[in-house]
Enzyme design. Structure first.
Site, PDB file in Angstrom:
ATOM      1  N   ILE A  84     -28.600  17.412  10.578  1.00 38.84           N
ATOM      2  CA  ILE A  84     -27.598  16.150  11.203  1.00 38.84           C
ATOM      3  C   ILE A  84     -26.338  17.209  11.115  1.00 38.84           C
ATOM      4  O   ILE A  84     -25.416  16.976  11.926  1.00 38.84           O
ATOM      5  CB  ILE A  84     -27.452  15.256  10.693  1.00 38.84           C
ATOM      6  N   ASP A 125     -22.366  23.844  -3.935  1.00 33.98           N
ATOM      7  CA  ASP A 125     -23.354  22.776  -4.280  1.00 33.98           C
ATOM      8  C   ASP A 125     -22.468  21.519  -4.253  1.00 33.98           C
ATOM      9  O   ASP A 125     -21.779  21.213  -5.281  1.00 33.98           O
ATOM     10  CB  ASP A 125     -23.970  23.083  -5.425  1.00 33.98           C
ATOM     11  N   SER A 165     -29.170   5.939   5.437  1.00 31.36           N
ATOM     12  CA  SER A 165     -30.347   5.891   6.123  1.00 31.36           C
ATOM     13  C   SER A 165     -30.696   4.541   6.200  1.00 31.36           C
ATOM     14  O   SER A 165     -30.184   3.481   5.430  1.00 31.36           O
ATOM     15  CB  SER A 165     -31.491   6.655   5.463  1.00 31.36           C
ATOM     16  N   TYR A 175     -35.525   8.363  -2.649  1.00 35.00           N
ATOM     17  CA  TYR A 175     -34.646   8.568  -1.471  1.00 35.00           C
ATOM     18  C   TYR A 175     -34.210   7.362  -1.134  1.00 35.00           C
ATOM     19  O   TYR A 175     -33.120   7.439  -0.695  1.00 35.00           O
ATOM     20  CB  TYR A 175     -35.558   9.092  -0.357  1.00 35.00           C
ATOM     21  N   LYS A 183     -29.998   6.353  -0.919  1.00 33.77           N
ATOM     22  CA  LYS A 183     -29.433   5.932   0.435  1.00 33.77           C
ATOM     23  C   LYS A 183     -28.906   4.647   0.254  1.00 33.77           C
ATOM     24  O   LYS A 183     -27.654   4.262   0.703  1.00 33.77           O
ATOM     25  CB  LYS A 183     -30.261   6.173   1.582  1.00 33.77           C
ATOM     26  N   VAL A 231     -35.110  11.109  11.882  1.00 34.03           N
ATOM     27  CA  VAL A 231     -34.485  11.983  12.769  1.00 34.03           C
ATOM     28  C   VAL A 231     -35.307  13.190  12.795  1.00 34.03           C
ATOM     29  O   VAL A 231     -35.626  13.586  11.592  1.00 34.03           O
ATOM     30  CB  VAL A 231     -32.962  12.373  12.437  1.00 34.03           C
TER      31      VAL A 231
END
Length: 288
Positions: free
Chosen positions: A17, A60, A139, A152, A156, A188
């Site tokens: 993205i 980073d 997300s 995850y 998010k 995605v």
């Protein structure tokens, strides 16, 4: 915000993205600061753009001092930052008990810490100028939790909360002209699926419906131009899923777990930490 001539920083600019967003913003005339861990991949992205349109700043995003230094370098070279897009992110598959704690912490450091560090680097100058837009990419899994991706989902969800908290802080301080937006994509088609940490013992693939990164990039560009607090991408099916979860969270979460089990996990593969620790393993393409 007028994107033509605006200075916009994009993290995670080397692939997925982020790379699609860089292309979209460059097409609209923005001047870009490109942030990711791997210099060579950023230089490949910059080479695709018109001359003198992009500044490569490898770092980073989990390193707060490095992100602050990157923001200062962009400001020095390109001028005051008008927009900042926190796209950098990594994924991990596996249960909470099967995923090594170090991998969980690293995922949280990149996904949450990266957005926090980006916000802290971008917002002070925006507030001073009373002008700017911060876009955090979260997300749909930040709204609807699912098995095999709990860390995850945690990250998010935290990104979504960070954006809401920042908006509340700006309102409380009476700051006008500065906006914080959250974009929440569904599945995605990016390299994040193949570069994810994977402790399931099975291969992973995105469940349908799968969106194109270019479509998400267009939404991000739209939020920079016309800010909104939250935008879900992925078509009507994804928006209906989010709406259904509001009224029937249990059934929706169970259904999503079944979809992930059927469509996303299959075959067999070795355990891996993916691109969490090694930027050379990051996917530098826009799509898988």
């Amino acid at each position: 915000m007028r994107l033509d001539g605006a200075v916009v920083v994009v993290t995670g600019a080397s692939g997925g993205i982020g790379r699609a967003t860089v292309r979209e913003l460059a097409r609209r005339g923005a001047r870009l600061g490109l942030i990711a861990r791997d210099r060579a991949s950023l230089e490949d992205v910059a080479a695709e753009l018109p001359p003198d349109r992009a500044l490569v700043v490898p770092c980073d995003v989990a390193d707060d001092e490095a992100v602050s230094a990157a923001a200062a370098h962009v400001t020095e070279q390109l001028g005051p930052i008008d927009g900042w897009v926190n796209c950098a992110g990594v994924a991990g598959f596996g249960t909470v008990l099967s995923t090594p704690p170090a991998d969980v912490r690293r995922l949280l450091d990149i996904n949450i810490g990266g957005c926090l560090n980006g916000a802290r680097a971008a917002l002070p100058s925006m507030i001073a100028c009373r002008h700017g837009v911060l876009v955090n990419v979260s997300s749909v899994l930040g709204i609807i939790p699912a098995p095999w991706v709990t860390p995850y989902c945690m990250s998010k969800s935290a990104v979504r909360t960070l954006s809401a908290g920042l908006r509340a802080e700006l309102r409380r301080a009476g700051i006008r002209g500065v906006s914080v937006c959250t974009v929440l994509p569904g599945a995605v088609d990016t390299p994040i699926w193949s570069t994810a940490a994977n402790h399931t013992g099975r291969k992973v693939a995105p469940p349908p419906p799968v969106d194109a990164p270019e479509r998400v990039a267009r939404v991000i560009a739209a939020r920079l131009r016309r800010p909104r607090p939250e935008t879900v991408t992925g078509g009507i099916a994804v928006r209906l899923l989010v709406l259904a979860h509001r009224f029937a969270p249990g059934p929706v979460e169970r259904a999503l777990g079944l979809v992930l089990g059927r469509w996303s996990l299959h075959g067999g593969t070795a355990q891996t930490s993916g691109a969490l620790w090694d930027p050379a393993l990051s996917g530098h393409r826009t799509r898988r």
